[in-house]
Design a protein around this motif. Structure first.
Motif, mmCIF file in Angstrom:
data_model
loop_
_atom_site.group_PDB
_atom_site.id
_atom_site.type_symbol
_atom_site.label_atom_id
_atom_site.label_comp_id
_atom_site.label_asym_id
_atom_site.label_seq_id
_atom_site.Cartn_x
_atom_site.Cartn_y
_atom_site.Cartn_z
ATOM 1 N N LYS A 28 6.890 -10.957 -5.397
ATOM 2 C CA LYS A 28 5.976 -11.821 -6.163
ATOM 3 C C LYS A 28 5.936 -11.449 -7.639
ATOM 4 O O LYS A 28 5.607 -12.278 -8.483
ATOM 5 C CB LYS A 28 4.557 -11.727 -5.590
ATOM 6 N N SER B 226 0.215 -8.529 4.087
ATOM 7 C CA SER B 226 1.616 -8.986 4.022
ATOM 8 C C SER B 226 2.536 -8.340 5.043
ATOM 9 O O SER B 226 3.758 -8.351 4.888
ATOM 10 C CB SER B 226 2.194 -8.744 2.613
ATOM 11 N N LEU C 186 5.707 -8.249 -1.021
ATOM 12 C CA LEU C 186 4.709 -8.079 -2.076
ATOM 13 C C LEU C 186 5.349 -7.907 -3.455
ATOM 14 O O LEU C 186 4.901 -8.516 -4.438
ATOM 15 C CB LEU C 186 3.834 -6.862 -1.766
ATOM 16 N N SER D 137 -0.818 -5.900 -9.786
ATOM 17 C CA SER D 137 -1.243 -6.492 -11.055
ATOM 18 C C SER D 137 -0.068 -6.603 -12.019
ATOM 19 O O SER D 137 0.949 -5.919 -11.878
ATOM 20 C CB SER D 137 -2.345 -5.655 -11.693
ATOM 21 N N GLU E 270 -7.517 -6.556 -3.963
ATOM 22 C CA GLU E 270 -7.120 -7.858 -3.412
ATOM 23 C C GLU E 270 -5.711 -7.811 -2.838
ATOM 24 O O GLU E 270 -5.111 -8.854 -2.556
ATOM 25 C CB GLU E 270 -7.213 -8.927 -4.498
ATOM 26 N N SER E 271 -5.177 -6.606 -2.678
ATOM 27 C CA SER E 271 -3.837 -6.390 -2.116
ATOM 28 C C SER E 271 -2.747 -7.101 -2.913
ATOM 29 O O SER E 271 -1.779 -7.632 -2.367
ATOM 30 C CB SER E 271 -3.787 -6.846 -0.648
ATOM 31 N N GLN E 272 -2.896 -7.065 -4.235
ATOM 32 C CA GLN E 272 -1.902 -7.650 -5.129
ATOM 33 C C GLN E 272 -1.444 -6.607 -6.138
ATOM 34 O O GLN E 272 -2.190 -5.714 -6.519
ATOM 35 C CB GLN E 272 -2.490 -8.856 -5.876
ATOM 36 N N LEU F 271 -1.341 -1.464 -5.159
ATOM 37 C CA LEU F 271 -2.066 -2.707 -4.854
ATOM 38 C C LEU F 271 -3.537 -2.548 -5.224
ATOM 39 O O LEU F 271 -4.151 -1.514 -4.963
ATOM 40 C CB LEU F 271 -1.946 -3.039 -3.372
#
Length: 618
Positions: A399, A480, A396, A365, A361-363, A358
């Motif tokens: 997505k 999340s 997560l 990529s 931004e805790s996403q 992650l």
């Protein structure tokens, strides 16, 4: 004089099996005969149309696939690429020829018929005398696939076609030598009528392999498309014309094929012709005139063989004219589309989530997601090892289309969660659980109420807390995790189920100056404190860690740490990084993690996980 070609042009070596064709007419009354491949091959013969050959090349014998043998032995020739070659006596008067690559990997072997000593011939008839005026020239071709090149179906098919295509190109190239009008060609090979056979080997490899050869033999530390090494020594007067070796990087060839708008087979044929012409005495690098003559011969051979594409010299010149950058890649990181040309070095990649997979931004990529998908497609098993709950990871990765069957995580896949306190094995079944001492949980809950410091209790897939707070909400909205359930009293919270770990939420300064010093002492031997991110302090059972969870899971799966590459960033990843065969700490990680890692990679905001996979996993 320097050639107008930049680093585009380099010649290729080979090595592999042999083929048979009908007799064919040649200059100076020569008949070319291609040596049969392995006897009793189960493979069906290729038709002339399959090999793009002319009607003069009816291939009639079954063809064996490219070989990847290992052997040891003693006998005769010196290969420019593969070191000393040898022959091992075998039954039925055949010899096994093998070549050893100098430190670059395996031994390749192929069979060829060994001539028996002939009895004194009977007096020739008139017909035999006429026939003896013709000389039969054997074309012996070896096609090899380098050890680290995976069994890619397209490459295997190309290798089969090359066993037909290479002799076709050799015949045309040799036929043109006697009456050659070129002024710049090295004429050490002109009349092949004095030889009994011509030997050539072709090796298909990846960029990593050809880069090593290029550095050793030419002093250039980068990958290239084709290398040629001649073995012909005119002074030896041997009955065998050993043309040499052609090495082709299918990885570079694939990139060039895409850029030039034709197939990989087309590009490999172009490189083959280029490499063969070098072995026949052409050299575009000595002068502009030599370059023009070799370019003309490339065009002639490709057109005569009916093969698509421009010659390598013309293609390189077009790319230079159009402003395309040279195809040199000094960076040792492999590119996304190149992993098909490499075998995985590891069976497992254990990967952390927060601060690793992650970003800030805790996403996850796009680059990280793509790298994981490519690794999975190449047979590598991705195992998530995190302080998060399993539902949070599934949410997560869903997505980016990495959750569920065939992804990196599902309810039926192995994984390590809550800092190794919950470990799931085959079919997603729980194989290990460790719970906090209830007295530690009670004391921490009382502290939370007294100081109004948010506390989250993790009970398997649930999050429990004693009061509302914005930081509690962020655990769900940002990280999340499951939305925290508000429990009115400490007794009710403790009665809600076993608790695996606790997290205090505060500012990074508050954690460092107040919470960590206090709880590091207060927990004593009953629990430990650990941090994955600066603004959270985790309290976990003593003696537990991700590293322990990784070892438990590997034992369950019957695997070993030597099969593992691990990627992490926090102090909670230290044991995991130490255990793995290769531990990669991202540059944004803690000093403790970087100190024990084998290598330090890019940061999580620079797609460090993807970079580590492309650079080290294959």
């Amino acid at each position: 004089m320097l050639s107008r070609l930049s680093p585009f042009l380099r010649i290729v070596p080979p090595a592999h099996s042999q083929i048979a064709a009908e007799p064919m007419a040649a200059a100076r009354a020569l008949t070319f005969r291609l040596i049969p491949s392995l006897a009793n091959s189960p493979h069906a013969p290729l038709s002339p149309s399959q090999s793009a050959s002319s009607s003069r090349y009816p291939i009639s014998l079954p063809l064996a696939p490219p070989l990847r043998y290992s052997s040891t032995s003693l006998y005769w020739q010196q290969s420019s690429i593969f070191g000393p070659a040898a022959a091992l006596s075998c039954k039925d008067d055949r010899r096994l020829f093998w070549s050893v690559s100098r430190g670059f990997g395996r031994v390749f072997a192929s069979w060829r018929e060994y001539r028996k000593a002939r009895r004194k011939p009977a007096p020739p008839t008139a017909r035999a005398k006429a026939k003896s005026k013709e000389k039969e020239l054997e074309l012996s071709v070896n096609i090899c696939i380098e050890e680290q090149l995976p069994d890619d179906p397209e490459i295997l098919d190309i290798a089969e076609l090359l066993r037909v295509n290479v002799p076709m190109a050799m015949k045309l190239g040799l036929e043109g030598l006697k009456d050659s009008v070129y002024k710049t060609r090295d004429n050490s090979i002109t009349d092949v009528g004095g030889f009994e056979s011509v030997e050539l080997s072709v090796l298909l490899c990846n960029d990593e392999f050809i880069c090593k050869l290029n550095k050793e033999w030419r002093g250039e530390d980068h990958a290239t498309d084709v290398l040629s090494m001649s073995q012909h020594v005119p002074e030896l007067k041997l009955p065998v014309l050993m043309l040499g070796d052609i090495v082709i990087s299918v990885e570079t060839a694939a990139r060039q094929a895409e850029e030039r708008g034709h197939t990989l087979l087309d590009e490999i044929r172009i490189l083959l012709v280029h490499g063969l012409l070098h072995l026949l005495g052409f050299d575009h690098e000595i002068s502009d005139k030599a370059e023009a003559e070799m370019e003309k011969e490339e065009e002639h051979l490709l057109k005569s063989l009916g093969w698509k594409g421009k010659g390598l010299i013309q293609s390189a010149y077009d790319a230079e004219t159009n402003g395309s950058p040279p195809l040199n890649y000094p960076d040792d990181r492999k590119r996304e589309g190149s992993l098909r040309f490499y075998r995985p070095k590891f069976n497992f990649i254990f990967c952390d989530m927060d601060g690793t997979l992650l970003n800030s931004e805790s996403q996850v990529s796009t680059s990280n997601a793509t790298a994981l998908k490519v690794a999975i497609s190449r047979g590598v098993k991705i195992v998530i090892a995190t302080g998060k709950t399993r539902p949070a990871v599934i949410r997560l990765l869903k997505k980016v289309d990495l959750a569920g069957k065939g992804g990196a995580i599902s309810e039926f896949s192995p994984g390590i969660f809550l800092q190794g306190l919950l470990v799931y094995g085959r079919q997603g079944r729980e194989i290990f659980r460790s719970n906090l001492d209830p007295n530690v949980c009670r004391e921490a809950s009382m502290y939370s109420l007294k100081h109004q410091t948010p506390l989250i209790a993790f009970s398997e897939d649930r999050c429990l807390t004693l009061f509302e707070h914005p930081l509690v909400d962020s655990l769900h909205t940002v990280y999340s995790e499951p939305k925290a359930e508000i429990i009115p009293t400490v007794d009710q919270l403790l009665a809600g189920g076993d608790i695996q770990k606790l997290i205090f939420l505060d500012s990074a300064e508050g954690v460092a100056t107040t919470l960590r010093p206090y709880w590091a002492e207060a927990t004593g031997d009953y629990a430990s404190v650990v941090q994955a991110v600066p603004d959270m302090l985790e309290i976990v059972p003593s003696g537990t860690s991700k590293g322990r969870g990784v070892r438990l899971l590997l034992d369950h799966l019957g695997a070993s740490p030597t099969e593992v590459m691990a990627i992490g960033d926090g102090e909670n990843d230290v044991e995991m990084l130490e255990l793995a065969s290769l531990g990669v700490a991202l540059s944004n990680g803690s000093e403790k993690a970087k100190a024990v890692a084998d290598v330090v990679g890019l940061s999580n905001d620079e797609d460090g996980a993807a970079d580590a996979i492309y650079r080290y996993a294959f």
